[in-house]
Design a protein around this motif. Structure first.
Motif, PDB file in Angstrom:
ATOM      1  N   ALA A 136       0.777  -1.244  -0.122  1.00  0.00           N
ATOM      2  CA  ALA A 136       0.136  -0.003  -0.096  1.00  0.00           C
ATOM      3  C   ALA A 136       1.029   1.235   0.086  1.00  0.00           C
ATOM      4  O   ALA A 136       0.599   2.414  -0.649  1.00  0.00           O
ATOM      5  N   LEU A 139       2.286   1.761  -3.271  1.00  0.00           N
ATOM      6  CA  LEU A 139       1.365   2.114  -4.418  1.00  0.00           C
ATOM      7  C   LEU A 139       0.983   3.528  -4.338  1.00  0.00           C
ATOM      8  O   LEU A 139       0.846   4.446  -5.080  1.00  0.00           O
ATOM      9  N   SER A 140       0.822   3.959  -2.996  1.00  0.00           N
ATOM     10  CA  SER A 140       0.297   5.542  -2.998  1.00  0.00           C
ATOM     11  C   SER A 140       1.433   6.700  -2.663  1.00  0.00           C
ATOM     12  O   SER A 140       0.984   7.662  -2.737  1.00  0.00           O
ATOM     13  N   VAL A 141       2.477   6.106  -1.958  1.00  0.00           N
ATOM     14  CA  VAL A 141       3.542   7.085  -1.792  1.00  0.00           C
ATOM     15  C   VAL A 141       4.507   7.280  -3.278  1.00  0.00           C
ATOM     16  O   VAL A 141       5.196   6.382  -3.329  1.00  0.00           O
ATOM     17  N   PRO A 142       4.208   8.410  -3.880  1.00  0.00           N
ATOM     18  CA  PRO A 142       5.131   8.644  -4.965  1.00  0.00           C
ATOM     19  C   PRO A 142       6.528   8.723  -4.722  1.00  0.00           C
ATOM     20  O   PRO A 142       6.975   8.947  -3.709  1.00  0.00           O
ATOM     21  N   PHE A 144       8.677  10.639  -5.796  1.00  0.00           N
ATOM     22  CA  PHE A 144       9.046  12.038  -5.531  1.00  0.00           C
ATOM     23  C   PHE A 144       8.641  12.579  -4.255  1.00  0.00           C
ATOM     24  O   PHE A 144       9.331  13.615  -3.801  1.00  0.00           O
ATOM     25  N   VAL A 145       8.087  11.774  -3.186  1.00  0.00           N
ATOM     26  CA  VAL A 145       7.965  11.993  -1.959  1.00  0.00           C
ATOM     27  C   VAL A 145       8.834  11.105  -1.052  1.00  0.00           C
ATOM     28  O   VAL A 145       9.649  11.816  -0.152  1.00  0.00           O
ATOM     29  N   PRO A 148      12.901  12.425  -1.723  1.00  0.00           N
ATOM     30  CA  PRO A 148      13.282  13.452  -0.769  1.00  0.00           C
ATOM     31  C   PRO A 148      13.242  13.223   0.666  1.00  0.00           C
ATOM     32  O   PRO A 148      14.204  13.488   1.440  1.00  0.00           O
ATOM     33  N   LEU A 149      12.195  12.358   1.176  1.00  0.00           N
ATOM     34  CA  LEU A 149      12.187  11.872   2.626  1.00  0.00           C
ATOM     35  C   LEU A 149      13.446  11.085   2.962  1.00  0.00           C
ATOM     36  O   LEU A 149      14.019  11.266   3.999  1.00  0.00           O
ATOM     37  N   VAL A 151      16.516  11.036   1.506  1.00  0.00           N
ATOM     38  CA  VAL A 151      17.433  12.040   1.607  1.00  0.00           C
ATOM     39  C   VAL A 151      17.465  12.750   2.900  1.00  0.00           C
ATOM     40  O   VAL A 151      18.490  12.865   3.588  1.00  0.00           O
ATOM     41  N   LEU A 152      16.444  13.231   3.236  1.00  0.00           N
ATOM     42  CA  LEU A 152      16.417  13.736   4.632  1.00  0.00           C
ATOM     43  C   LEU A 152      16.841  13.037   5.695  1.00  0.00           C
ATOM     44  O   LEU A 152      17.668  13.325   6.537  1.00  0.00           O
ATOM     45  N   VAL A 247      12.344  11.325 -12.500  1.00  0.00           N
ATOM     46  CA  VAL A 247      12.196  12.191 -11.204  1.00  0.00           C
ATOM     47  C   VAL A 247      13.667  11.621 -10.299  1.00  0.00           C
ATOM     48  O   VAL A 247      14.124  12.615  -9.877  1.00  0.00           O
ATOM     49  N   ILE A 251      15.999  14.035  -8.643  1.00  0.00           N
ATOM     50  CA  ILE A 251      16.139  14.469  -7.139  1.00  0.00           C
ATOM     51  C   ILE A 251      17.642  14.021  -6.593  1.00  0.00           C
ATOM     52  O   ILE A 251      18.222  14.688  -5.915  1.00  0.00           O
TER      53      ILE A 251
ATOM     54  N   LEU B 232      -1.035  11.172 -10.541  1.00  0.00           N
ATOM     55  CA  LEU B 232       0.459  10.951 -10.115  1.00  0.00           C
ATOM     56  C   LEU B 232       0.898  11.465 -11.555  1.00  0.00           C
ATOM     57  O   LEU B 232       2.194  12.207 -11.315  1.00  0.00           O
ATOM     58  N   LEU B 240       8.786  17.803 -12.149  1.00  0.00           N
ATOM     59  CA  LEU B 240       9.778  18.058 -13.258  1.00  0.00           C
ATOM     60  C   LEU B 240       9.663  19.666 -13.622  1.00  0.00           C
ATOM     61  O   LEU B 240      10.670  20.239 -14.434  1.00  0.00           O
ATOM     62  N   MET B 262      13.495  21.301   1.985  1.00  0.00           N
ATOM     63  CA  MET B 262      13.372  20.367   3.006  1.00  0.00           C
ATOM     64  C   MET B 262      14.370  20.338   4.221  1.00  0.00           C
ATOM     65  O   MET B 262      14.086  19.877   5.159  1.00  0.00           O
ATOM     66  N   LEU B 269       7.706  19.963   2.981  1.00  0.00           N
ATOM     67  CA  LEU B 269       7.424  18.752   2.020  1.00  0.00           C
ATOM     68  C   LEU B 269       6.656  17.645   2.640  1.00  0.00           C
ATOM     69  O   LEU B 269       5.826  16.899   2.012  1.00  0.00           O
ATOM     70  N   SER B 277      -0.292  11.733  -0.683  1.00  0.00           N
ATOM     71  CA  SER B 277      -0.126  10.030  -0.461  1.00  0.00           C
ATOM     72  C   SER B 277      -1.405   9.459  -0.004  1.00  0.00           C
ATOM     73  O   SER B 277      -1.928   8.569  -0.277  1.00  0.00           O
ATOM     74  N   LEU B 280      -4.184   9.597  -2.769  1.00  0.00           N
ATOM     75  CA  LEU B 280      -3.593   8.417  -3.851  1.00  0.00           C
ATOM     76  C   LEU B 280      -4.221   6.988  -3.127  1.00  0.00           C
ATOM     77  O   LEU B 280      -5.005   6.246  -3.846  1.00  0.00           O
ATOM     78  N   PHE B 281      -3.834   6.916  -1.940  1.00  0.00           N
ATOM     79  CA  PHE B 281      -4.092   5.576  -1.075  1.00  0.00           C
ATOM     80  C   PHE B 281      -5.684   5.487  -1.076  1.00  0.00           C
ATOM     81  O   PHE B 281      -6.205   4.505  -1.589  1.00  0.00           O
ATOM     82  N   ASN B 284      -6.779   4.523  -4.559  1.00  0.00           N
ATOM     83  CA  ASN B 284      -6.721   3.084  -4.952  1.00  0.00           C
ATOM     84  C   ASN B 284      -7.446   1.983  -3.885  1.00  0.00           C
ATOM     85  O   ASN B 284      -8.008   1.115  -4.646  1.00  0.00           O
ATOM     86  N   PHE B 285      -7.669   2.412  -2.746  1.00  0.00           N
ATOM     87  CA  PHE B 285      -8.540   1.277  -1.894  1.00  0.00           C
ATOM     88  C   PHE B 285      -9.981   1.353  -2.335  1.00  0.00           C
ATOM     89  O   PHE B 285     -10.745   0.425  -2.056  1.00  0.00           O
TER      90      PHE B 285
END
Lengths: 305, 301
Positions: A136, A139-142, A144-145, A148-149, A151-152, A247, A251, B232, B240, B262, B269, B277, B280-281, B284-285
């Motif tokens: 899950a 699937l839902s956290v892209p 590009f999120v 960076p997280l 990296v942080l 992407v 990044i 997405l 970009l 960030m 961020l 997210s 999107l979650f 999807n569900f």
């Protein structure tokens, strides 16, 4: 089977030709050109430059001469970087992207298959729920999120890796993980589904009744059929990993083909854009073709349709 | 798989009042309501959408309102999500960005839906040579690296938001066409279509009045799943720098800006990333829940 492969290959070639033609003319009809700049360039100089690159010839001439040089494997000179050919630039950037792609694919497959198989065998236990939670997230956290997280967390705060760049082996870890994670999710779902379907079949019960070990049941009897959905997903997955790298390369500041493509589009570097598109398209189609053939080989029913 | 609901509830011999029948849609609704994850997702979506629509009116700040002395405010009771590098309130920008992201998601899905359903239905209903030709075209288009083309279009023809809708919608219709075609092909052999034909109805009437309403299930499910993938793509382009342009914002733009800042200001961020997210979650569900409820495929996996 051979006829099936031939038909698919022909179809791919046709698609490739359409791509080349469409991109070529798209590039010629867009506003702005590679040599339009803020500074006023004397007309004679502009004309000389255009003549040098053959841009003063009639369009169909340019088109056919481009096709001709393509057949010889020559992508022409870059419009932006004088004295460099597109071939040189691609040869420099492509290996980076391929390396990133392969690592990511390795991450996606090892993580996805393991999770999927475990989830199917330990259905409705914590392992299954863990696998679907990871799915899950993937699937839902892209990317590009997550990118960076990560990296942080791992580069800036923990200091385990460099935040960007592509110099040391350690630089490969974060980008491949982030890119691979997104594709591990669908792979684990498909594996779980495929495995469950096969595990319910009579011949698995027969194998168990004949005393086959659990290991043998899984790896010898179930996987071949259970992985079919994964194999047909591999083509789109690799395509996604390749384009997803746009992407990721941005990044992590990786000098790969994805970043180069976006830059070249902004620069109106026609030949470089065309070369990149053709290269991507060829790779994607070869992969799709390979996935189709694999699928037909694993499941003879497909080829007959 | 959702446990099957008994279709003929127990009727005691004493009361012979016939139990009123339930429509398949009502059955589906009952099944959906039992799926806690889907209900939660639906709730989240309604909440997010409502917030984006009415949020800006309740908030005292404008989305382009800059207060330079007030840049990079840590989230507090005045700015719930803090402020960005120009002192703009992040919460308000999230509302406006959400409007754009959701609008792109919905309208591109509508474009994809319109093209895909008509194309797939015609191909499936016509069959034969026309069907083969139409589906070969889809096969070939499927193989094209569309992401590259969308990027090229956005670079060359200015970053126009209408173009964004059209470009994304034009990519997403292919799968819809395949799904609809398959459904139409299986439904058109049923007896009730035969009956309609023997009543002398026109082919158009049979297709649009008799066949299409009966394949709505898969169409709804797939449309629900198309929305997140479209969002997405929009966020990917915006990340970009090719999507929505300043001073407007979308969630993709906010994530991009947040990622740039960030190191010192992680909330820039984290908030957009988390909300995006979560949306999107939920989509999807909810789509998955609908698939189970409408029984699009017999089993869950």
């Amino acid at each position: 089977m051979l006829r099936f492969i031939w038909l698919r290959a022909l179809q791919s070639l046709l698609a490739l030709y359409i791509i080349i033609t469409a991109t070529f003319f798209l590039l010629r009809f867009v506003p702005g050109g590679p040599f339009t700049s803020e500074r006023a360039v004397p007309r004679e100089i502009l004309r000389n430059i255009e003549a040098h690159y053959g841009l003063n010839q009639p369009l169909h001439r340019q088109y056919f001469s481009y096709l001709g040089s393509l057949l010889r494997g020559d992508f022409g000179p870059s419009f932006k970087y004088s004295n460099r050919t597109v071939n040189e630039i691609l040869a420099e950037k492509l290996p980076v992207s391929i390396e990133l792609g392969l690592w990511s694919l390795a991450v996606a497959l090892s993580l996805g298959l393991t999770l999927g198989i475990v989830a199917a065998l330990r259905r409705n236990t914590w392992a299954d729920y863990l696998a679907s939670s990871i799915g899950a997230i993937g699937l839902s956290v892209p990317s590009f999120v997550i990118g960076p997280l990560c990296v942080l967390a791992f580069a800036i705060h923990a200091g385990w890796f460099n935040a960007s760049g592509w110099y040391f082996p350690g630089d490969r870890v974060l980008p491949s993980l982030v890119l691979g994670l997104a594709y591990a999710a669908p792979i684990s779902r498909l594996t779980r589904g495929g495995m469950l379907e096969i595990l319910n079949q009579d011949y698995i019960r027969t194998a168990r009744a004949k005393g086959a070990s659990e290991f043998r049941v899984v790896f010898r009897h179930t996987l071949r059929g259970g992985l079919l959905p994964v194999v047909s997903y591999l083509g789109p997955a690799v395509a996604g990993i390749l384009t997803g790298s746009f992407v990721i390369e941005t990044i992590f500041q990786i000098p790969g083909l994805g970043r180069e493509f976006v830059t070249s589009a902004f620069d109106r570097d026609y030949t470089l854009v065309l070369g990149t598109v053709i290269l991507y398209a060829t790779v994607l189609m070869a992969l799709n073709l390979a996935a189709d053939i694999m699928q037909a080989w694993m499941n003879p029913k497909v080829g007959l349709e | 798989m959702t446990p099957a609901i008994p279709h003929s509830p127990f009727v005691s011999p004493a009361d012979d009042v016939p139990e009123p029948g339930r429509s398949p849609w009502r059955d589906a609704w009952l099944r959906l309501r039992r799926n806690r994850l889907a209900v939660f997702s639906g709730g989240v979506l309604i909440l997010v959408a409502l917030a984006c629509v009415i949020g800006p009116w309740l908030n005292p700040y404008g989305y382009e309102e800059q207060t330079l002395g007030n840049a990079y405010q840590v989230p507090d009771w005045r700015h719930w999500m803090g402020t960005d590098q120009l002192g703009r309130d992040l919460l308000v920008r999230m509302f406006y960005g959400g409007r754009i992201s959701l609008a792109v998601g919905l309208s591109a899905t509508v474009v994809a839906l319109a093209i895909g359903v008509v194309y797939g239905a015609v191909a499936g209903f016509a069959g034969g040579v026309l069907d083969a030709a139409m589906m070969r075209i889809v096969d070939i288009l499927y193989a094209l690296p569309f992401t590259l083309f969308v990027i090229l279009l956005m670079v060359f023809f200015g970053r126009n938001i209408v173009l964004l809708f059209v470009a994304i919608g034009a990519v997403e219709w292919l799968t819809m066409a395949r799904i609809v075609r398959g459904q139409v092909m299986s439904v058109k052999r049923l007896e009730y279509v035969e009956a309609a034909r023997s009543l002398g109805f026109s082919r158009r009437r049979i297709l649009f009045r008799h066949i299409l309403p009966n394949i709505l299930g898969p169409v709804i499910v797939y449309a629900t799943l198309t929305v997140p993938s479209v969002m997405l793509v929009e966020a990917f382009l915006s990340f970009l720098g090719l999507g929505v342009q300043p001073p407007m914002s979308s969630w993709g733009v906010l994530i991009k800006d947040g990622a740039a800042a960030m190191e010192e200001y992680p909330w820039l961020l984290i908030f957009p990333g988390a909300v995006f997210s979560l949306t999107l979650f939920s989509l999807n569900f909810l789509g998955d829940g609908l698939r189970d409820a409408l029984d699009v495929r017999s089993s869950k996996d």
